[in-house]
Design an enzyme around this catalytic site. Sequence first.
Site, PDB file in Angstrom:
ATOM      1  N   GLY A 121       0.841  -1.207   0.000  1.00 47.84           N
ATOM      2  CA  GLY A 121       0.000   0.000   0.000  1.00 47.84           C
ATOM      3  C   GLY A 121       0.866   1.244   0.000  1.00 47.84           C
ATOM      4  N   GLU A 301       5.224  -8.808  16.521  1.00 48.00           N
ATOM      5  CA  GLU A 301       6.266  -8.347  17.456  1.00 48.00           C
ATOM      6  C   GLU A 301       6.088  -9.017  18.826  1.00 48.00           C
ATOM      7  OE1 GLU A 301       8.130  -4.187  17.636  1.00 48.00           O
ATOM      8  OE2 GLU A 301       6.618  -4.123  19.217  1.00 48.00           O
TER       9      GLU A 301
HETATM   10  C1  UD2 Z   1       6.069  -1.830  15.197  1.00 43.93           C
HETATM   11  C2  UD2 Z   1       7.248  -2.607  14.657  1.00 43.93           C
HETATM   12  C3  UD2 Z   1       6.814  -3.365  13.430  1.00 43.93           C
HETATM   13  C4  UD2 Z   1       5.671  -4.294  13.762  1.00 43.93           C
HETATM   14  C5  UD2 Z   1       4.529  -3.476  14.390  1.00 43.93           C
HETATM   15  C6  UD2 Z   1       3.463  -4.395  14.983  1.00 43.93           C
HETATM   16  C7  UD2 Z   1       9.461  -1.599  15.019  1.00 43.93           C
HETATM   17  C8  UD2 Z   1      10.325  -0.461  14.702  1.00 43.93           C
HETATM   18  N1  UD2 Z   1       8.306  -1.640  14.334  1.00 43.93           N
HETATM   19  O1  UD2 Z   1       5.921  -0.723  14.302  1.00 43.93           O
HETATM   20  O2  UD2 Z   1       7.877  -4.113  12.898  1.00 43.93           O
HETATM   21  O3  UD2 Z   1       6.124  -5.293  14.631  1.00 43.93           O
HETATM   22  O4  UD2 Z   1       4.968  -2.676  15.471  1.00 43.93           O
HETATM   23  O5  UD2 Z   1       2.584  -4.792  14.026  1.00 43.93           O
HETATM   24  O6  UD2 Z   1       9.789  -2.430  15.819  1.00 43.93           O
HETATM   25  N2  UD2 Z   1       3.565  -2.405   6.329  1.00 43.93           N
HETATM   26  C9  UD2 Z   1       3.250  -2.163   4.986  1.00 43.93           C
HETATM   27  N3  UD2 Z   1       2.059  -1.553   4.700  1.00 43.93           N
HETATM   28  C10 UD2 Z   1       1.173  -1.162   5.662  1.00 43.93           C
HETATM   29  C11 UD2 Z   1       1.498  -1.417   7.013  1.00 43.93           C
HETATM   30  C12 UD2 Z   1       2.711  -2.025   7.311  1.00 43.93           C
HETATM   31  O7  UD2 Z   1       4.019  -2.489   4.086  1.00 43.93           O
HETATM   32  O8  UD2 Z   1       0.128  -0.603   5.317  1.00 43.93           O
HETATM   33  C13 UD2 Z   1       4.846  -3.079   6.636  1.00 43.93           C
HETATM   34  C14 UD2 Z   1       6.039  -2.154   6.464  1.00 43.93           C
HETATM   35  O9  UD2 Z   1       7.154  -2.906   6.053  1.00 43.93           O
HETATM   36  C15 UD2 Z   1       6.254  -1.613   7.857  1.00 43.93           C
HETATM   37  C16 UD2 Z   1       5.905  -2.843   8.692  1.00 43.93           C
HETATM   38  O10 UD2 Z   1       4.851  -3.498   7.988  1.00 43.93           O
HETATM   39  O11 UD2 Z   1       7.584  -1.196   8.013  1.00 43.93           O
HETATM   40  C17 UD2 Z   1       5.470  -2.545  10.132  1.00 43.93           C
HETATM   41  O12 UD2 Z   1       4.408  -1.622  10.147  1.00 43.93           O
HETATM   42  P1  UD2 Z   1       4.542  -0.238  10.896  1.00 43.93           P
HETATM   43  O13 UD2 Z   1       5.905   0.317  10.677  1.00 43.93           O
HETATM   44  O14 UD2 Z   1       3.409   0.641  10.538  1.00 43.93           O
HETATM   45  O15 UD2 Z   1       4.414  -0.708  12.375  1.00 43.93           O
HETATM   46  P2  UD2 Z   1       4.777   0.121  13.707  1.00 43.93           P
HETATM   47  O16 UD2 Z   1       5.351   1.443  13.368  1.00 43.93           O
HETATM   48  O17 UD2 Z   1       3.612   0.107  14.624  1.00 43.93           O
END
Ligand code: UD2
Length: 351
Positions: A121, A301
């Site tokens: 996305g 995670e």
């Molecule tokens: C945390 C974690 C993440 C994941 C998440 C729990 C760190 C720095 N980040 O970050 O790894 O464990 O919590 O679910 O530890 N993605 C997409 N499209 C989307 C949504 C996500 O490609 O619409 C992928 C993308 O590679 C992204 C990853 O999933 O880097 C994790 O999503 P996030 O960065 O939004 O998650 P976040 O910031 O809550």
Amino acid sequence: MTLINGKAVTAVLLIAVLLVVLYCYVSQSYRVVLSFEEKSKATVDDRSDPEAFLTRHELHLVSPDHLRYKQPSIVHGRTDVVTVTPWLAPVVWEGTFDPGLLDSIYRPKNITVAATVFAVGKYIKFLKEFLETAEKHFFVGFRVHVYVFTDRPNEEMPQVKMAADRQLTVMPVPSSNRWQEISARRMELIQMLIEKKLRDHTDYIFCLDVDSKFHGRWGTESLGGLVAVIHPGYYRDERSKFPYERRPASRAYVAHGEGDFYYCGGAFGGLLEEVHLLAKTCRQNFEADARDSIEAAWQEESHLNRYMWISKPSKVLSPEYLWQDFKPKNPEIQIIRFSGVVKNYAEIRPN
Ligand code: UD2
């Protein structure tokens, strides 16, 4: 007479029982020995060329003859941070390793390092900077293969010039309406990638968040069996504050008073087979939870944190290896190597 006969029968019975017990004990021990020998034999057979096996992996660290580098010390060094876990895994901080020495040890092994990154996305917008900065800092001079999982068409893929020994493969994945599902399905896709594509020609793998970029070296010092990164948000906290999954109904459950560190879901890795086992286990647990209508607090995670508590990482990377761009550096962070970019969740997440 009858009394003597009765005594004789009891004695015979007693001896018979003793003989049976003795037989069972001996045959059981024999079976244990046999199975142990069979196991050892299988291990040797699996590694039909033990020298080649040792040469490729970190069990056997051979430095080139006459290599000159700074004298190591066991009495001077970093004193502001802990550099070893209670199970004696190194914690990698700036100043605890010699990059030149490590590169010289790993270069003759001719290793291939895979990296997985998901850009589903709107997260495609982070990919260009991720790839460009990886070219500058991630295992420079080593064979690197980046696997990008995306639902976006080719026209949206950024064009990034890669060095000769580095390549990129796009892995198409379906779109998803829930961001939780995207991040959670990563374990399954990593498991499948290892089974279908990587075995036989990849040594190590790192699984990284795309909404991040490299600011400094991330190289051979990070190699190990099972490698975890300490989360930058919680490393100074009491473990009661860690956002582990706290409901006993979940397979990701970690009780209060348990757990070592809080690790990042956004960066982990290690030897291919170690990461395969991790991905497979977390996926199974995640799916079993889903069948019971439970989703762990921080999706994969949380499962990763439960896994790493039981299967201790053999190398732990300090928060230098996944900082957050919006956070000022703490004094013990002498260098930021990789860091999450500042993002507006409302803009980029499906819901
Ligand atoms: C945390 C974690 C993440 C994941 C998440 C729990 C760190 C720095 N980040 O970050 O790894 O464990 O919590 O679910 O530890 N993605 C997409 N499209 C989307 C949504 C996500 O490609 O619409 C992928 C993308 O590679 C992204 C990853 O999933 O880097 C994790 O999503 P996030 O960065 O939004 O998650 P976040 O910031 O809550």
